[in-house]
Design a protein around this motif. Structure first.
Motif, PDB file in Angstrom:
ATOM      1  N   LEU A 226      19.352  -9.525  -4.840  1.00  0.00           N
ATOM      2  CA  LEU A 226      18.568  -8.314  -5.098  1.00  0.00           C
ATOM      3  C   LEU A 226      18.685  -7.952  -6.574  1.00  0.00           C
ATOM      4  O   LEU A 226      19.759  -8.092  -7.166  1.00  0.00           O
ATOM      5  CB  LEU A 226      19.157  -7.155  -4.285  1.00  0.00           C
ATOM      6  N   THR A 227      17.618  -7.457  -7.149  1.00  0.00           N
ATOM      7  CA  THR A 227      17.697  -6.994  -8.534  1.00  0.00           C
ATOM      8  C   THR A 227      18.369  -5.611  -8.552  1.00  0.00           C
ATOM      9  O   THR A 227      18.464  -4.957  -7.511  1.00  0.00           O
ATOM     10  CB  THR A 227      16.291  -6.828  -9.138  1.00  0.00           C
ATOM     11  N   ASP A 228      18.796  -5.180  -9.731  1.00  0.00           N
ATOM     12  CA  ASP A 228      19.413  -3.848  -9.837  1.00  0.00           C
ATOM     13  C   ASP A 228      18.434  -2.770  -9.384  1.00  0.00           C
ATOM     14  O   ASP A 228      18.807  -1.804  -8.730  1.00  0.00           O
ATOM     15  CB  ASP A 228      19.843  -3.566 -11.287  1.00  0.00           C
ATOM     16  N   ALA A 229      17.158  -2.953  -9.746  1.00  0.00           N
ATOM     17  CA  ALA A 229      16.147  -1.955  -9.361  1.00  0.00           C
ATOM     18  C   ALA A 229      15.997  -1.886  -7.842  1.00  0.00           C
ATOM     19  O   ALA A 229      15.797  -0.816  -7.270  1.00  0.00           O
ATOM     20  CB  ALA A 229      14.805  -2.295  -9.999  1.00  0.00           C
ATOM     21  N   GLU A 230      16.131  -3.039  -7.183  1.00  0.00           N
ATOM     22  CA  GLU A 230      16.025  -3.046  -5.718  1.00  0.00           C
ATOM     23  C   GLU A 230      17.241  -2.370  -5.068  1.00  0.00           C
ATOM     24  O   GLU A 230      17.113  -1.706  -4.037  1.00  0.00           O
ATOM     25  CB  GLU A 230      15.898  -4.483  -5.197  1.00  0.00           C
ATOM     26  N   VAL A 231      18.405  -2.554  -5.677  1.00  0.00           N
ATOM     27  CA  VAL A 231      19.610  -1.915  -5.132  1.00  0.00           C
ATOM     28  C   VAL A 231      19.436  -0.401  -5.211  1.00  0.00           C
ATOM     29  O   VAL A 231      19.568   0.328  -4.216  1.00  0.00           O
ATOM     30  CB  VAL A 231      20.876  -2.350  -5.910  1.00  0.00           C
ATOM     31  N   VAL A 232      19.097   0.076  -6.408  1.00  0.00           N
ATOM     32  CA  VAL A 232      18.934   1.517  -6.604  1.00  0.00           C
ATOM     33  C   VAL A 232      17.780   2.043  -5.741  1.00  0.00           C
ATOM     34  O   VAL A 232      17.885   3.083  -5.092  1.00  0.00           O
ATOM     35  CB  VAL A 232      18.701   1.825  -8.109  1.00  0.00           C
ATOM     36  N   GLY A 233      16.684   1.287  -5.694  1.00  0.00           N
ATOM     37  CA  GLY A 233      15.515   1.706  -4.923  1.00  0.00           C
ATOM     38  C   GLY A 233      15.815   1.809  -3.433  1.00  0.00           C
ATOM     39  O   GLY A 233      15.311   2.697  -2.741  1.00  0.00           O
ATOM     40  N   SER A 234      16.655   0.916  -2.926  1.00  0.00           N
ATOM     41  CA  SER A 234      16.973   0.939  -1.498  1.00  0.00           C
ATOM     42  C   SER A 234      17.829   2.154  -1.150  1.00  0.00           C
ATOM     43  O   SER A 234      17.624   2.798  -0.114  1.00  0.00           O
ATOM     44  CB  SER A 234      17.708  -0.348  -1.093  1.00  0.00           C
ATOM     45  N   VAL A 235      18.780   2.466  -2.034  1.00  0.00           N
ATOM     46  CA  VAL A 235      19.618   3.647  -1.792  1.00  0.00           C
ATOM     47  C   VAL A 235      18.735   4.907  -1.880  1.00  0.00           C
ATOM     48  O   VAL A 235      18.825   5.818  -1.039  1.00  0.00           O
ATOM     49  CB  VAL A 235      20.785   3.707  -2.820  1.00  0.00           C
ATOM     50  N   HIS A 236      17.874   4.934  -2.871  1.00  0.00           N
ATOM     51  CA  HIS A 236      16.926   6.030  -3.060  1.00  0.00           C
ATOM     52  C   HIS A 236      16.120   6.265  -1.781  1.00  0.00           C
ATOM     53  O   HIS A 236      16.007   7.385  -1.283  1.00  0.00           O
ATOM     54  CB  HIS A 236      16.001   5.657  -4.231  1.00  0.00           C
ATOM     55  N   LEU A 237      15.588   5.190  -1.210  1.00  0.00           N
ATOM     56  CA  LEU A 237      14.740   5.316  -0.019  1.00  0.00           C
ATOM     57  C   LEU A 237      15.524   5.898   1.160  1.00  0.00           C
ATOM     58  O   LEU A 237      15.021   6.752   1.891  1.00  0.00           O
ATOM     59  CB  LEU A 237      14.165   3.945   0.365  1.00  0.00           C
ATOM     60  N   LEU A 238      16.765   5.440   1.331  1.00  0.00           N
ATOM     61  CA  LEU A 238      17.527   5.921   2.485  1.00  0.00           C
ATOM     62  C   LEU A 238      17.871   7.403   2.324  1.00  0.00           C
ATOM     63  O   LEU A 238      17.836   8.163   3.294  1.00  0.00           O
ATOM     64  CB  LEU A 238      18.784   5.074   2.688  1.00  0.00           C
TER      65      LEU A 238
END
Ligand code: HEM
Length: 406
Positions: A226-238
């Motif tokens: 996962l890219t860093d943006a995907e990590v942050v984006g996934s936490v953001h979504l939850l």
């Protein structure tokens, strides 16, 4: 016939009133959103259901909406984050599956059952705190009970330390509004990203038994990191997907029960169930108003119009839940005895919500406990005076003032 786009009220001041106007123009109709961009609003239940599984409709708007792809949408556009965020909500096909599978196992009914004692603990702590409020003092039940419940729970799942929770949630709440100015929107984007990036970095240094750590581990995977943006984006979504949503429906349920005392009495006497009230509320006032955005990959004929390739699409869940073509003349009414309460309010198809089991568990603990602890609970203002939250994306109250005791 070509109609002028209907200008959506960015403050969401009367979602259901606006939905009646939209519906009168047809089940799929052209609307204008912030910045003068146009989109198709889908208010019909059947049309929404069809489009939610139509392979010609993408959730990845970033790469498919020509204006965005060509860099013509400014970063200070008020809805920028909704297109730019990097998570399962903005991906399709295998990319979507990869991001969804990663966290999906945490939301199965079996896994969620393990959260029951945690939810009970939070509920009892919050109720004990409410019990200290002097008789006659007005309490906002959203801010003091339902919002803290859903946020503490999601933060617990994600392993967000208590000291970081307040800052993250403040930004999340501002992000949910659709009345922010361009400057505010840009500031939110930066604050939000830096708060999440700091949290993720801390978690990288000190992993835990939590979902953020699961997501971070996947970013170190050799096969498909996962890219860093995907990590942050996934936490953001939850955080975003699990907090305002559940709190909104819980507030609507309390208001409808207090304004329909016969139905509340039926539940309290055991004649009717809390599940019936929750299911009916999910239909009548599901948490999502209009979900930004989807994008057409091809021309699509539906509901008497042609959605052209590259057009934006807004699924209007609040309208679909009250479509008279599906629910009849009583669609606007709260009726826990309604025979068919099935609905689209948790989404449908590949992007169906991951949280129904968790949200339902929260409701099944929090609602009975509230009415048991405060049997004289009542609204502090007439229901007609309750103010909606300033957003067309979510369907909720800004606050719900109650009196806890007689
Ligand atoms: C009553 C409460 C809730 C309602 C009504 C609700 C509603 C929805 C809806 C309508 C969607 C689909 C959005 C779309 O059109 O693409 C969705 C997606 C999602 N929801 Fe919920 N939600 C609720 C609670 C939760 C909770 C508690 C969580 C997790 C903590 C959660 C996590 C998600 C996620 C991760 C997605 C994205 C799924 C995907 O794109 O594959 N939701 N939710």
């Amino acid at each position: 016939m070509d109609m002028c786009p209907y200008v959506l009220d960015r403050s969401g001041s009367d979602l259901h009133g606006e939905n009646k106007n939209l519906r009168a123009r047809g089940p799929v109709t052209r609307v204008e959103v912030h910045g003068g961009y146009t989109a198709w609003a889908v208010t019909g239940y059947e049309e929404a259901k069809q489009l939610l599984v139509d392979p010609r409709i993408a959730k990845n708007t970033k790469d498919n909406w020509p204006a965005f792809r060509e860099g013509k949408v400014p970063q200070d556009w008020e809805l920028y984050t909704w297109v730019a965020m990097d998570n399962m909500q903005t991906r399709d096909g295998a990319e979507h599956d990869r991001l969804r599978k990663l966290v999906a196992q945490a939301f199965t009914s079996r896994q969620v059952a393990k959260s029951r004692p945690i939810i009970e603990g939070i509920v009892h702590r919050l109720l004990d705190d409410l019990a200290t409020v002097p008789a006659g003092e007005v309490v906002d039940i959203k801010g003091r009970y339902f919002y803290p419940l859903s946020t503490i729970l999601v933060c617990d799942l994600l392993g967000i330390p208590e000291e970081d929770q307040a800052a993250l949630l403040r930004v999340a709440a501002v992000n949910a509004k659709t009345t922010n100015t361009a400057e505010e929107s840009e500031a939110i984007l930066h604050q939000w990203d830096s708060a999440l990036v700091r949290m993720v970095e801390a978690k990288r240094r000190e992993p835990g038994d939590d979902l953020t750590t699961v997501i971070i581990k996947a970013s170190e995977d050799d096969q498909a990191p996962l890219t860093d943006a995907e990590v942050v984006g996934s936490v953001h979504l939850l955080i975003g997907g699990g907090t305002e949503t559940t709190a909104n429906v819980l507030c609507h349920t309390v208001v409808d029960l207090l304004t329909h005392p016969d139905q509340l009495a039926a539940i309290l006497s055991g004649e009717a169930s809390w599940e019936a009230a929750w299911d009916e509320e999910i239909r009548k006032d599901g948490a999502v108003g209009s979900m930004p955005f989807r994008c057409a990959l091809d021309d699509i004929e539906i509901g008497g119009v042609t959605i052209a390739k590259g057009d934006l699409v807004l699924i209007n869940y609040a309208a679909a839940g009250r479509d008279p073509a599906r629910y009849g003349d009583t669609a606007d009414e709260f009726d826990i005895t309604r025979a068919d309460k099935s609905n689209l309010s948790f989404g449908y198809g590949r992007h169906r919500c991951l949280g129904p089991a968790l949200a339902t568990m929260e409701a099944m603990v929090a609602l009975p406990a509230l009415f048991e602890r405060f049997p004289d609970l009542r609204l502090a203002v007439p229901a007609a005076e309750l103010k909606p939250a300033a957003t067309f994306i979510f369907n909720g109250y800004a606050e719900v003032p109650l009196l806890l005791r007689g």
